[in-house]
Design a protein around this motif. Structure first.
Motif, PDB file in Angstrom:
ATOM      1  N   GLY A 132     -30.765  14.673  33.501  1.00 34.80           N
ATOM      2  CA  GLY A 132     -31.511  15.923  33.426  1.00 34.80           C
ATOM      3  C   GLY A 132     -30.782  17.079  34.079  1.00 34.80           C
ATOM      4  N   VAL A 133     -30.116  16.831  35.197  1.00 39.52           N
ATOM      5  CA  VAL A 133     -29.400  17.910  35.869  1.00 39.52           C
ATOM      6  C   VAL A 133     -28.158  18.311  35.086  1.00 39.52           C
ATOM      7  CG1 VAL A 133     -27.879  16.549  37.375  1.00 39.52           C
ATOM      8  CG2 VAL A 133     -28.753  18.727  38.171  1.00 39.52           C
ATOM      9  N   LEU A 134     -27.581  17.372  34.321  1.00 34.54           N
ATOM     10  CA  LEU A 134     -26.458  17.717  33.450  1.00 34.54           C
ATOM     11  C   LEU A 134     -26.904  18.704  32.373  1.00 34.54           C
ATOM     12  CD1 LEU A 134     -23.558  17.326  32.404  1.00 34.54           C
ATOM     13  CD2 LEU A 134     -24.403  15.351  31.112  1.00 34.54           C
ATOM     14  N   LEU A 135     -28.072  18.467  31.795  1.00 33.85           N
ATOM     15  CA  LEU A 135     -28.602  19.383  30.783  1.00 33.85           C
ATOM     16  C   LEU A 135     -28.907  20.746  31.392  1.00 33.85           C
ATOM     17  CD1 LEU A 135     -30.997  16.969  28.838  1.00 33.85           C
ATOM     18  CD2 LEU A 135     -28.653  17.636  28.270  1.00 33.85           C
ATOM     19  N   SER A 136     -29.412  20.755  32.633  1.00 32.67           N
ATOM     20  CA  SER A 136     -29.680  22.031  33.310  1.00 32.67           C
ATOM     21  C   SER A 136     -28.388  22.804  33.556  1.00 32.67           C
ATOM     22  CB  SER A 136     -30.406  21.786  34.640  1.00 32.67           C
ATOM     23  OG  SER A 136     -31.661  21.175  34.431  1.00 32.67           O
ATOM     24  N   ASP A 156     -16.009  12.180  38.505  1.00 31.56           N
ATOM     25  CA  ASP A 156     -16.759  11.149  39.250  1.00 31.56           C
ATOM     26  C   ASP A 156     -18.265  11.215  39.010  1.00 31.56           C
ATOM     27  OD1 ASP A 156     -14.329  10.392  40.345  1.00 31.56           O
ATOM     28  OD2 ASP A 156     -14.600  11.593  42.143  1.00 31.56           O
ATOM     29  N   ASN A 157     -18.679  11.518  37.807  1.00 29.69           N
ATOM     30  CA  ASN A 157     -20.113  11.636  37.537  1.00 29.69           C
ATOM     31  C   ASN A 157     -20.638  10.588  36.559  1.00 29.69           C
ATOM     32  OD1 ASN A 157     -21.139  13.963  39.099  1.00 29.69           O
ATOM     33  ND2 ASN A 157     -19.603  15.104  37.936  1.00 29.69           N
ATOM     34  N   GLY A 158     -19.791   9.677  36.094  1.00 30.43           N
ATOM     35  CA  GLY A 158     -20.249   8.650  35.172  1.00 30.43           C
ATOM     36  C   GLY A 158     -20.715   9.184  33.833  1.00 30.43           C
ATOM     37  N   LEU A 159     -20.192  10.312  33.410  1.00 30.20           N
ATOM     38  CA  LEU A 159     -20.636  10.947  32.173  1.00 30.20           C
ATOM     39  C   LEU A 159     -20.177  10.150  30.960  1.00 30.20           C
ATOM     40  CD1 LEU A 159     -19.751  14.647  33.081  1.00 30.20           C
ATOM     41  CD2 LEU A 159     -21.929  13.466  33.416  1.00 30.20           C
ATOM     42  N   LEU A 160     -21.109   9.896  30.032  1.00 34.79           N
ATOM     43  CA  LEU A 160     -20.782   9.207  28.784  1.00 34.79           C
ATOM     44  C   LEU A 160     -20.467  10.196  27.670  1.00 34.79           C
ATOM     45  CD1 LEU A 160     -23.506   6.397  28.763  1.00 34.79           C
ATOM     46  CD2 LEU A 160     -21.054   6.094  29.059  1.00 34.79           C
ATOM     47  N   LEU A 161     -21.324  11.207  27.533  1.00 42.13           N
ATOM     48  CA  LEU A 161     -21.153  12.250  26.528  1.00 42.13           C
ATOM     49  C   LEU A 161     -21.501  13.585  27.162  1.00 42.13           C
ATOM     50  CD1 LEU A 161     -22.847  10.550  23.439  1.00 42.13           C
ATOM     51  CD2 LEU A 161     -20.402  10.925  23.746  1.00 42.13           C
ATOM     52  N   LEU A 162     -20.941  14.641  26.631  1.00 48.60           N
ATOM     53  CA  LEU A 162     -21.209  15.984  27.133  1.00 48.60           C
ATOM     54  C   LEU A 162     -22.099  16.729  26.149  1.00 48.60           C
ATOM     55  CD1 LEU A 162     -17.617  16.905  28.345  1.00 48.60           C
ATOM     56  CD2 LEU A 162     -19.560  16.258  29.773  1.00 48.60           C
ATOM     57  N   PRO A 163     -23.034  17.552  26.655  1.00 48.18           N
ATOM     58  CA  PRO A 163     -23.881  18.339  25.757  1.00 48.18           C
ATOM     59  C   PRO A 163     -23.044  19.238  24.854  1.00 48.18           C
ATOM     60  CG  PRO A 163     -24.765  18.368  27.986  1.00 48.18           C
ATOM     61  CD  PRO A 163     -23.408  17.731  28.075  1.00 48.18           C
ATOM     62  N   ALA A 164     -23.446  19.357  23.609  1.00 50.88           N
ATOM     63  CA  ALA A 164     -22.711  20.172  22.645  1.00 50.88           C
ATOM     64  C   ALA A 164     -22.689  21.630  23.084  1.00 50.88           C
ATOM     65  CB  ALA A 164     -23.352  20.050  21.257  1.00 50.88           C
ATOM     66  N   GLY A 165     -21.533  22.262  22.947  1.00 56.74           N
ATOM     67  CA  GLY A 165     -21.412  23.686  23.278  1.00 56.74           C
ATOM     68  C   GLY A 165     -21.478  24.001  24.752  1.00 56.74           C
ATOM     69  N   MET A 166     -21.239  23.028  25.595  1.00 54.74           N
ATOM     70  CA  MET A 166     -21.397  23.216  27.042  1.00 54.74           C
ATOM     71  C   MET A 166     -20.452  24.263  27.605  1.00 54.74           C
ATOM     72  SD  MET A 166     -21.322  20.206  29.924  1.00 54.74           S
ATOM     73  CE  MET A 166     -21.621  20.543  31.669  1.00 54.74           C
ATOM     74  N   PHE A 167     -19.248  24.399  27.023  1.00 56.66           N
ATOM     75  CA  PHE A 167     -18.225  25.273  27.601  1.00 56.66           C
ATOM     76  C   PHE A 167     -17.971  26.543  26.783  1.00 56.66           C
ATOM     77  CE2 PHE A 167     -16.801  20.773  28.428  1.00 56.66           C
ATOM     78  CZ  PHE A 167     -17.285  20.719  29.731  1.00 56.66           C
ATOM     79  N   THR A 168     -18.838  26.835  25.850  1.00 53.47           N
ATOM     80  CA  THR A 168     -18.561  27.935  24.912  1.00 53.47           C
ATOM     81  C   THR A 168     -18.686  29.317  25.543  1.00 53.47           C
ATOM     82  OG1 THR A 168     -20.867  27.784  24.168  1.00 53.47           O
ATOM     83  CG2 THR A 168     -19.200  26.610  22.877  1.00 53.47           C
ATOM     84  N   ALA A 169     -19.346  29.439  26.691  1.00 55.64           N
ATOM     85  CA  ALA A 169     -19.552  30.750  27.322  1.00 55.64           C
ATOM     86  C   ALA A 169     -18.735  30.886  28.602  1.00 55.64           C
ATOM     87  CB  ALA A 169     -21.039  30.979  27.617  1.00 55.64           C
ATOM     88  N   LEU A 170     -17.531  30.270  28.613  1.00 55.10           N
ATOM     89  CA  LEU A 170     -16.665  30.317  29.797  1.00 55.10           C
ATOM     90  C   LEU A 170     -15.293  30.858  29.396  1.00 55.10           C
ATOM     91  CD1 LEU A 170     -17.549  26.827  31.354  1.00 55.10           C
ATOM     92  CD2 LEU A 170     -18.500  29.052  31.984  1.00 55.10           C
ATOM     93  N   PRO A 171     -15.207  32.121  29.028  1.00 54.88           N
ATOM     94  CA  PRO A 171     -13.941  32.655  28.509  1.00 54.88           C
ATOM     95  C   PRO A 171     -12.824  32.727  29.534  1.00 54.88           C
ATOM     96  CG  PRO A 171     -15.524  34.420  28.867  1.00 54.88           C
ATOM     97  CD  PRO A 171     -16.278  33.149  29.072  1.00 54.88           C
ATOM     98  N   ALA A 172     -13.150  32.703  30.851  1.00 54.06           N
ATOM     99  CA  ALA A 172     -12.126  32.813  31.888  1.00 54.06           C
ATOM    100  C   ALA A 172     -11.687  31.462  32.438  1.00 54.06           C
ATOM    101  CB  ALA A 172     -12.645  33.688  33.038  1.00 54.06           C
ATOM    102  N   LEU A 173     -12.224  30.368  31.898  1.00 50.93           N
ATOM    103  CA  LEU A 173     -11.937  29.041  32.446  1.00 50.93           C
ATOM    104  C   LEU A 173     -10.468  28.685  32.269  1.00 50.93           C
ATOM    105  CD1 LEU A 173     -13.522  26.725  33.804  1.00 50.93           C
ATOM    106  CD2 LEU A 173     -13.622  25.628  31.567  1.00 50.93           C
ATOM    107  N   ARG A 174      -9.837  28.258  33.368  1.00 51.13           N
ATOM    108  CA  ARG A 174      -8.428  27.873  33.346  1.00 51.13           C
ATOM    109  C   ARG A 174      -8.217  26.401  33.668  1.00 51.13           C
ATOM    110  NH1 ARG A 174      -5.290  32.994  36.279  1.00 51.13           N
ATOM    111  NH2 ARG A 174      -6.070  34.599  34.834  1.00 51.13           N
ATOM    112  N   GLN A 175      -9.087  25.819  34.491  1.00 52.25           N
ATOM    113  CA  GLN A 175      -8.941  24.416  34.871  1.00 52.25           C
ATOM    114  C   GLN A 175     -10.265  23.700  34.663  1.00 52.25           C
ATOM    115  OE1 GLN A 175      -7.270  23.934  38.829  1.00 52.25           O
ATOM    116  NE2 GLN A 175      -6.053  25.793  38.615  1.00 52.25           N
ATOM    117  N   LEU A 176     -10.219  22.594  33.919  1.00 58.18           N
ATOM    118  CA  LEU A 176     -11.409  21.785  33.655  1.00 58.18           C
ATOM    119  C   LEU A 176     -11.088  20.333  33.990  1.00 58.18           C
ATOM    120  CD1 LEU A 176     -14.265  21.386  32.585  1.00 58.18           C
ATOM    121  CD2 LEU A 176     -13.326  21.314  30.267  1.00 58.18           C
ATOM    122  N   ASP A 177     -11.811  19.786  34.962  1.00 62.09           N
ATOM    123  CA  ASP A 177     -11.571  18.419  35.424  1.00 62.09           C
ATOM    124  C   ASP A 177     -12.740  17.524  35.012  1.00 62.09           C
ATOM    125  OD1 ASP A 177     -10.879  16.089  36.668  1.00 62.09           O
ATOM    126  OD2 ASP A 177     -10.676  16.934  38.682  1.00 62.09           O
TER     127      ASP A 177
END
Length: 360
Positions: A132-136, A156-177
């Protein structure tokens, strides 16, 4: 005065549970059994460490913006945080936030206020075990409230799948871990719009293959030069051909020489860069004609069996079928005689008049 200073905070001074350095603009409240954010933090603080405490909730106004106008770096890692409420992090100068090592179950999409945040670095290592907090968080990121974010850590979050479109509003993102999760695929993940992305860490996951749609996105990102794919469970069958071809041509992947197959057993440990078409055996099998011949024989047997059963049913019910056909024949004959009689009446004027008079 010394005793009073140790027991309570003076105006503009340091909370009793913390260590403060005004020249360094730093306050540290580490392992002090705090259950709430000290209300008397000095207004000069720029770097605040509240870690290793049984702190469970960040309510609205936990860090008053008017009192802490210069707070730029906030480390809340290693606490027991579960909820982050509306406006809890609405700080005008906040650039770095670390919430790693907490057990978040509720993260308000309005946690940074309504006007957006200048936040540039967000660390959530081991803090998103609840779905639920991932969706939030996805809703928060998609809202555009963190458009200045340049570094996002979700390891380190045990994520299986990521919500669709999760990163679409991050135009300045340079590093994603995204390392050390359990990601099994990236098909629903869009990297479009991340024109500034330079580093993507996907190591230590459960990726078996990267499909051509994902590889095309990687190719389209002009700044992406560091992709980490080590320690994944690559399945070296026909589906991995596109990934192997991309690895051989691309200079985006770090340490690609060390990527090896995890299955099937005959390919275990083989380097992906050394795989060729003959290893995968994706061409038409040489024994295909014999396989087809076997299939046709089996199909013929099944059809013959069905035909035999049908004939047996007809034979067992021959008397009933014969009677049924006679009944149909008699019904059709009676019906046709009725049509013939009607035709004769309509064709003979005398019979027609007689029929009319009889009706009158």
């Amino acid at each position: 005065p010394v005793l009073l200073g140790c027991g309570s905070a003076q105006p503009g001074g340091c909370p009793a549970q913390c260590e403060c350095s005004e020249p360094a603009k730093t306050v540290k409240c580490v392992n002090r059994n705090l259950t709430a954010v000290p209300p008397d933090l000095p207004p000069y603080v720029r770097s605040l460490f509240i870690t290793g405490n049984p702190l469970t909730d960040l309510p609205a106004g936990a860090f008053p913006a008017q009192r802490l106008p210069d707070l730029a770096s906030l480390n809340l890692s290693g606490n027991h945080l579960r909820t982050v409420e509306d406006g809890a992090l609405a700080l005008p100068a906040l650039r770095q936030l670390d919430l790693s090592g907490n057990a978040l179950v509720s993260f308000s999409p309005q946690a940074f206020g309504e006007g957006g945040s200048p936040l540039e670095e967000l660390a959530l290592r081991g803090a998103l075990r609840d779905h639920g907090v991932l969706l939030s968080l996805a809703a928060l990121l998609q809202s555009g409230a963190l458009r200045n974010l340049s570094r996002l850590e979700l390891a380190d979050n045990g994520l299986l799948l990521l919500p669709a479109g999760m990163f679409t509003a991050l135009p300045a993102l340079r590093q994603l871990d995204l390392s050390n999760n359990s990601l099994v695929g990236l098909r629903n993940v869009s990297f479009q719009g991340l024109g500034q992305l330079q580093t993507l860490n996907l190591s230590d996951n459960s990726l078996g293959v990267l499909w051509n749609s994902t590889l095309a996105q990687f190719r389209s990102l002009p700044a992406l030069r560091h992709i980490v794919l080590g320690h994944n469970t690559w399945v070296c069958d026909c589906a991995i051909e596109d990934l192997v071809a991309w690895l051989k041509d691309s200079d985006q992947v770090e340490g690609k020489e060390a990527l090896t197959c995890a299955s099937p057993e005959k390919m275990l440990g083989k380097a992906l860069l050394k795989i060729n078409g003959s290893d995968l055996n994706c061409s038409v099998p040489t024994d295909l004609p014999s396989q087809l011949q076997t299939s046709y024989v089996f199909l013929g047997i099944v059809l013959a069996l069905i035909g035999a059963i049908f004939l047996l049913v007809l034979y067992l019910n021959r008397k009933g079928i014969k009677k049924w056909m006679h009944n149909i024949r008699d019904a059709c004959r009676d019906h046709m005689e009725g049509y013939h009689y009607r035709y004769e009446i309509n064709a003979d004027p005398r019979l027609t008049n007689l029929s009319s008079n009889s009706d009158v």
